[in-house]
Write an enzyme that holds these catalytic residues in place. Structure first.
Site, PDB file in Angstrom:
ATOM      1  N   ASP A   1       0.815  -1.214   0.000  1.00 27.37           N
ATOM      2  CA  ASP A   1       0.000   0.000   0.000  1.00 27.37           C
ATOM      3  C   ASP A   1       0.849   1.265   0.000  1.00 27.37           C
ATOM      4  O   ASP A   1       1.977   1.289   0.470  1.00 27.37           O
ATOM      5  CB  ASP A   1      -0.974   0.017   1.180  1.00 27.37           C
ATOM      6  CG  ASP A   1      -0.289  -0.190   2.530  1.00 27.37           C
ATOM      7  OD1 ASP A   1       0.730  -0.901   2.578  1.00 27.37           O
ATOM      8  OD2 ASP A   1      -0.788   0.348   3.539  1.00 27.37           O
TER       9      ASP A   1
ATOM     10  N   GLU B   1      -0.737  -2.039   5.320  1.00 26.47           N
ATOM     11  CA  GLU B   1       0.240  -1.974   6.413  1.00 26.47           C
ATOM     12  C   GLU B   1       0.213  -0.604   7.063  1.00 26.47           C
ATOM     13  O   GLU B   1       0.387  -0.481   8.283  1.00 26.47           O
ATOM     14  CB  GLU B   1       1.651  -2.281   5.894  1.00 26.47           C
ATOM     15  CG  GLU B   1       2.709  -2.419   6.989  1.00 26.47           C
ATOM     16  CD  GLU B   1       3.222  -1.091   7.541  1.00 26.47           C
ATOM     17  OE1 GLU B   1       3.554  -1.032   8.743  1.00 26.47           O
ATOM     18  OE2 GLU B   1       3.289  -0.100   6.773  1.00 26.47           O
TER      19      GLU B   1
END
Length: 391
Positions: A80, A139
């Protein structure tokens, strides 16, 4: 100990590795929105013939089944991006999404793991065991690893290994020390309630601007005066919202902050003390306080065997001078949720190079990596898996 064919393969795939990273960098997707990234990973794995399954809502779990029976090692790469504006607009691969960029290196992690998978797949018949590939979303909001664990990512896994590109270390250097690596990262919220009124008549009011200010100043004593100095901790107030107008006494005040530490007992103590300080400070002024403490990531504690194995692999693959002793960071990492299920370790691979202007802090709009570090990370993933399965 290391597999020479893996080294040769990573070198041969180095141009592709760079292109993969640049593609991902151009097309960033933030936490829980990694739809295109997930699809791209699936298509890449299909091209290699590696079976996989998607996790919901995003993310991928894949398995390389070795030609011989043995253990299972998991390799994790997060994917991400962040809601940060890219300031490196002169780069040919700058983010094409306004307000979004890979400002932490997760594009590199995903690219490195894809190429490591390609190299490991080339020698899968020689593998005495299996390699699980974890392409993790979210994350940055500390939720993705926990979700993947809940959806079976660690079932049957004997050991887990992860890598983070690190701009504060010189390019190619590898750090993986036994013990604490990343701190636990928690969020706290405090709401103070007083009594509002006219700014010219404070004697008729309970001013939460004063209450909140007093709390911010006094709560630092939790760390400096109530915790063993040999147990490091950070308590930061990052946001304070008080009042509505220049001549109105504030009736409400809202505070948000974060707590970082490595020791579980220290974590429990700080949580308890935050509530105590908020209530006592409020009581002094006749106000009330409501505290919400939200536990985020746990501390990342590297297993001694796994960390030393990383050092051994790195030394043989790149030479002993590659090893670097990076101090534990108060940054958070949800890799800790994988470590709850199996022993393992989390390594840092340096990507800082002043000549290439890649020493900017993670999460900064000028963050970039020295792409020469990509091959180091990809090979470290692959060689660790090979050596662990053969150990």
């Amino acid at each position: 100990m290391i597999h020479n064919q893996l080294k040769v393969a990573i070198h041969a795939y180095s141009d592709e590795l760079t292109e993969l990273r640049r593609k991902l960098h151009r097309e960033p997707e933030v936490s829980w929105e990694e739809v295109k990234t997930t699809q791209f990973i699936c298509e890449y794995l299909e091209g290699l013939g590696i079976p996989y399954r998607r996790t919901e809502p995003t993310g991928v779990i894949a398995d390389i089944t070795g030609g011989k029976p043995g253990k299972t090692v998991a390799l994790r790469g997060d994917m991400d991006a962040l809601q940060v504006e890219e300031l490196n607009q002169d780069l040919p691969y700058a983010s094409m999404e306004n307000g979004k960029m890979h400002a932490c290196g997760h594009d590199a992690h995903t690219a490195m793991l894809l190429i490591a998978a390609k190299a490991l797949n080339d020698i899968k018949e020689e593998l005495p065991g299996n390699v699980r590939l974890l392409f993790q979303p979210a994350e940055e909001v500390a939720e993705g690893a926990k979700m993947m664990v809940e959806q079976g990512a660690m079932e049957g896994v004997d050991n887990v290994f992860g890598i983070h590109i690190w701009s504060q270390m010189p390019t190619h250097k590898v750090s993986c020390m036994p013990g604490p690596s990343f701190a636990s990262a928690d969020l706290f919220k405090v709401a103070f309630k007083g009594k509002g009124g006219h700014g010219a008549m404070p004697h008729d009011c309970i001013d939460t601007a004063i209450v909140a200010s007093s709390f911010v100043m006094n709560v630092q004593n939790v760390v400096s005066r109530t915790i063993d100095a040999q147990h490091p901790a950070v308590l930061t107030v990052g946001k304070m919202t008080v009042g509505t107008r220049f001549n109105v006494i504030a009736e409400n005040a809202f505070i948000e902050g974060t707590v970082r530490c490595f020791n579980p007992e220290t974590r429990d103590h700080i949580e308890k003390q935050l509530g105590h300080y908020a209530e006592q400070v409020a009581a002094i002024y006749g106000a009330t306080a409501k505290v919400e403490y939200i536990r985020g990531t746990q501390a990342v504690i590297n297993d001694e065997y796994s960390a030393k194995l990383v050092q051994k692999v790195a030394s043989e693959a790149f030479g002993e001078d590659v090893l670097y002793n990076e101090k534990p960071t108060m940054g958070g990492e949800d890799f800790s949720f994988f470590l709850d299920k199996a022993p393992g370790s989390f390594a840092l691979v340096g990507s800082g190079n002043p000549k290439k202007d890649t020493e900017w802090a993670h999460h900064h709009g000028k963050f970039n990596i020295d792409e020469d570090a990509l091959a180091t990370g990809a090979e470290l993933y692959a060689q660790y898996a090979w050596v662990y399965l053969n150990d």
